[in-house]
Every structure is written in structure tokens, then in C-alpha cells.
Design a protein around this motif. Sequence first.
Motif, PDB file in Angstrom:
ATOM      1  N   HIS A 282       5.073 -13.536 -17.234  1.00  0.00           N
ATOM      2  CA  HIS A 282       3.483 -14.242 -17.297  1.00  0.00           C
ATOM      3  C   HIS A 282       3.845 -15.954 -18.491  1.00  0.00           C
ATOM      4  CE1 HIS A 282      -0.633 -15.084 -18.663  1.00  0.00           C
ATOM      5  NE2 HIS A 282      -0.934 -14.493 -17.686  1.00  0.00           N
TER       6      HIS A 282
ATOM      7  N   PRO B  39       6.330 -20.299  -8.872  1.00  0.00           N
ATOM      8  CA  PRO B  39       6.171 -19.329  -8.377  1.00  0.00           C
ATOM      9  C   PRO B  39       6.297 -19.581  -6.983  1.00  0.00           C
ATOM     10  CG  PRO B  39       4.776 -20.304  -9.955  1.00  0.00           C
ATOM     11  CD  PRO B  39       5.121 -21.633  -9.435  1.00  0.00           C
ATOM     12  N   GLN B  40       6.563 -19.703  -6.418  1.00  0.00           N
ATOM     13  CA  GLN B  40       6.203 -20.358  -4.907  1.00  0.00           C
ATOM     14  C   GLN B  40       8.277 -19.784  -4.307  1.00  0.00           C
ATOM     15  OE1 GLN B  40       6.103 -22.843  -6.602  1.00  0.00           O
ATOM     16  NE2 GLN B  40       8.006 -24.232  -5.759  1.00  0.00           N
TER      17      GLN B  40
ATOM     18  N   HIS C 234      10.226 -10.396 -13.911  1.00  0.00           N
ATOM     19  CA  HIS C 234       8.544 -10.271 -14.049  1.00  0.00           C
ATOM     20  C   HIS C 234       7.777 -10.479 -15.535  1.00  0.00           C
ATOM     21  CE1 HIS C 234       8.645  -7.578 -10.503  1.00  0.00           C
ATOM     22  NE2 HIS C 234       9.505  -7.059 -11.012  1.00  0.00           N
TER      23      HIS C 234
ATOM     24  N   GLU D 203       0.128 -18.718 -14.466  1.00  0.00           N
ATOM     25  CA  GLU D 203       1.153 -17.901 -13.547  1.00  0.00           C
ATOM     26  C   GLU D 203       1.623 -16.301 -14.114  1.00  0.00           C
ATOM     27  OE1 GLU D 203       1.150 -18.155 -10.064  1.00  0.00           O
ATOM     28  OE2 GLU D 203      -0.395 -20.147 -11.016  1.00  0.00           O
ATOM     29  N   ARG D 204       1.643 -15.322 -13.124  1.00  0.00           N
ATOM     30  CA  ARG D 204       2.224 -13.891 -13.005  1.00  0.00           C
ATOM     31  C   ARG D 204       3.161 -14.423 -12.135  1.00  0.00           C
ATOM     32  NH1 ARG D 204       1.052 -10.725 -16.466  1.00  0.00           N
ATOM     33  NH2 ARG D 204      -1.165 -10.821 -17.186  1.00  0.00           N
ATOM     34  N   VAL D 205       4.808 -13.887 -12.817  1.00  0.00           N
ATOM     35  CA  VAL D 205       6.344 -14.154 -11.244  1.00  0.00           C
ATOM     36  C   VAL D 205       6.919 -13.435 -11.344  1.00  0.00           C
ATOM     37  CG1 VAL D 205       7.490 -16.514 -10.749  1.00  0.00           C
ATOM     38  CG2 VAL D 205       5.879 -17.125 -11.732  1.00  0.00           C
ATOM     39  N   SER D 206       7.617 -13.756 -10.003  1.00  0.00           N
ATOM     40  CA  SER D 206       8.813 -12.745 -10.182  1.00  0.00           C
ATOM     41  C   SER D 206       8.872 -13.361  -9.068  1.00  0.00           C
ATOM     42  CB  SER D 206       8.024 -11.092  -8.906  1.00  0.00           C
ATOM     43  OG  SER D 206       6.630 -10.756  -9.641  1.00  0.00           O
ATOM     44  N   PHE D 207      10.563 -13.419  -9.774  1.00  0.00           N
ATOM     45  CA  PHE D 207      11.097 -14.156  -9.008  1.00  0.00           C
ATOM     46  C   PHE D 207      13.351 -12.893  -9.651  1.00  0.00           C
ATOM     47  CE2 PHE D 207      11.406 -16.183 -13.473  1.00  0.00           C
ATOM     48  CZ  PHE D 207      12.140 -15.852 -14.180  1.00  0.00           C
TER      49      PHE D 207
ATOM     50  N   VAL E  55       8.828 -23.586 -14.279  1.00  0.00           N
ATOM     51  CA  VAL E  55       8.291 -22.014 -13.549  1.00  0.00           C
ATOM     52  C   VAL E  55       7.639 -23.042 -12.279  1.00  0.00           C
ATOM     53  CG1 VAL E  55       6.964 -20.425 -13.574  1.00  0.00           C
ATOM     54  CG2 VAL E  55       7.301 -20.974 -15.968  1.00  0.00           C
TER      55      VAL E  55
ATOM     56  N   HIS F 153      14.427 -22.417 -12.527  1.00  0.00           N
ATOM     57  CA  HIS F 153      13.078 -21.886 -13.722  1.00  0.00           C
ATOM     58  C   HIS F 153      14.309 -22.526 -15.191  1.00  0.00           C
ATOM     59  CE1 HIS F 153      10.305 -19.209 -12.153  1.00  0.00           C
ATOM     60  NE2 HIS F 153      10.438 -19.777 -11.126  1.00  0.00           N
TER      61      HIS F 153
END
Length: 158
Positions: free
Chosen positions: A56, A133-134, A54, A41-45, A131, A141
Amino acid sequence: MSQSLTQPVADPVAELALTGDVARPSRLTVSDLLAWPQHQERVSFECATSGVQHHHFAGPLLHDVLSDAGPAFDPARRKDRLRFLIAVTGTDGHHALLSWAEIDPDFGRAPVLLAVSIDDTALDRPGPQLVLPQDRCGARHISGINAIHVDGGYAAWR
């Protein structure tokens, strides 16, 4: 003349305790978590202290790991799994609470990971990371997970 030999002590490998209403409670390491199918998952939060992050992540789905532990769902009760909660704790004291419905493929189907790596760096020493992702905010996290507790104890709903 005696000589003192000292051997370097390796950093301990982080371990998480999986407990609660499960048939097979266990202690798991990052190495153990590699036994399940790995997801990327590539995640931005957003982080309150350092802005947008950002990353991975790679690791098994929380649903897969918990399902393997044998949650104590009552097969005689339709949708019994919906009363189960999942409490996750990190070594730094952070906590997060999820419902089983969030991660269940028949309901929320959220691809929540127990990450074993971040940006291609293994998490053997600090421990896995929760993690979501949503989530827009990174508050759930949880780094360095040391405990996951599955709780179906809402007896009043029975």
C-alpha cells in the motif's frame, strides 16, 4: 577533568534533485512532497528476486509534482509536451525512463506516484519511491529516488 559529550547524529533526511527542462528546479524531501494532494494505491507486482509483492503506497502524483516545476513546453507548438521524457534514478543505481504522455491526464493518465510511505511506514530516511500501479513487473518501482530529470531535448523533432 574534561568530559567528552557526544550527541547522537540523526540520520540525514533523503533528498531528490528535480532538474532538467523545468522553470523551477528544486531539491525535495518526503516532507516537501506532502504539500501536494496525496493519493493511495494498493499495488501488486512481480519481483524477479522475491516473487509477487503486495504493498500500500501513498504520495503525490508524479504529474502534479512535475507540473508544479514548470516543464518547458513550447506553447506555440501543439502537443509539444509529447516529446518530453522523465528519467528517475534511485540511490541504489536503478533507473527508469517514462514519457510525459504516460502520466499526462490527456493521454496515458497513469497514476504514477512519488510515494512518501509504504505500508504506512514513512520514507523520510530512504527517500520517496516511484510507483507505477499499472506495471505488472516491479522493475520500474524505483526506491530511494535521488534524482528526477525532465528532458525535452529532442531538437531533431522540432
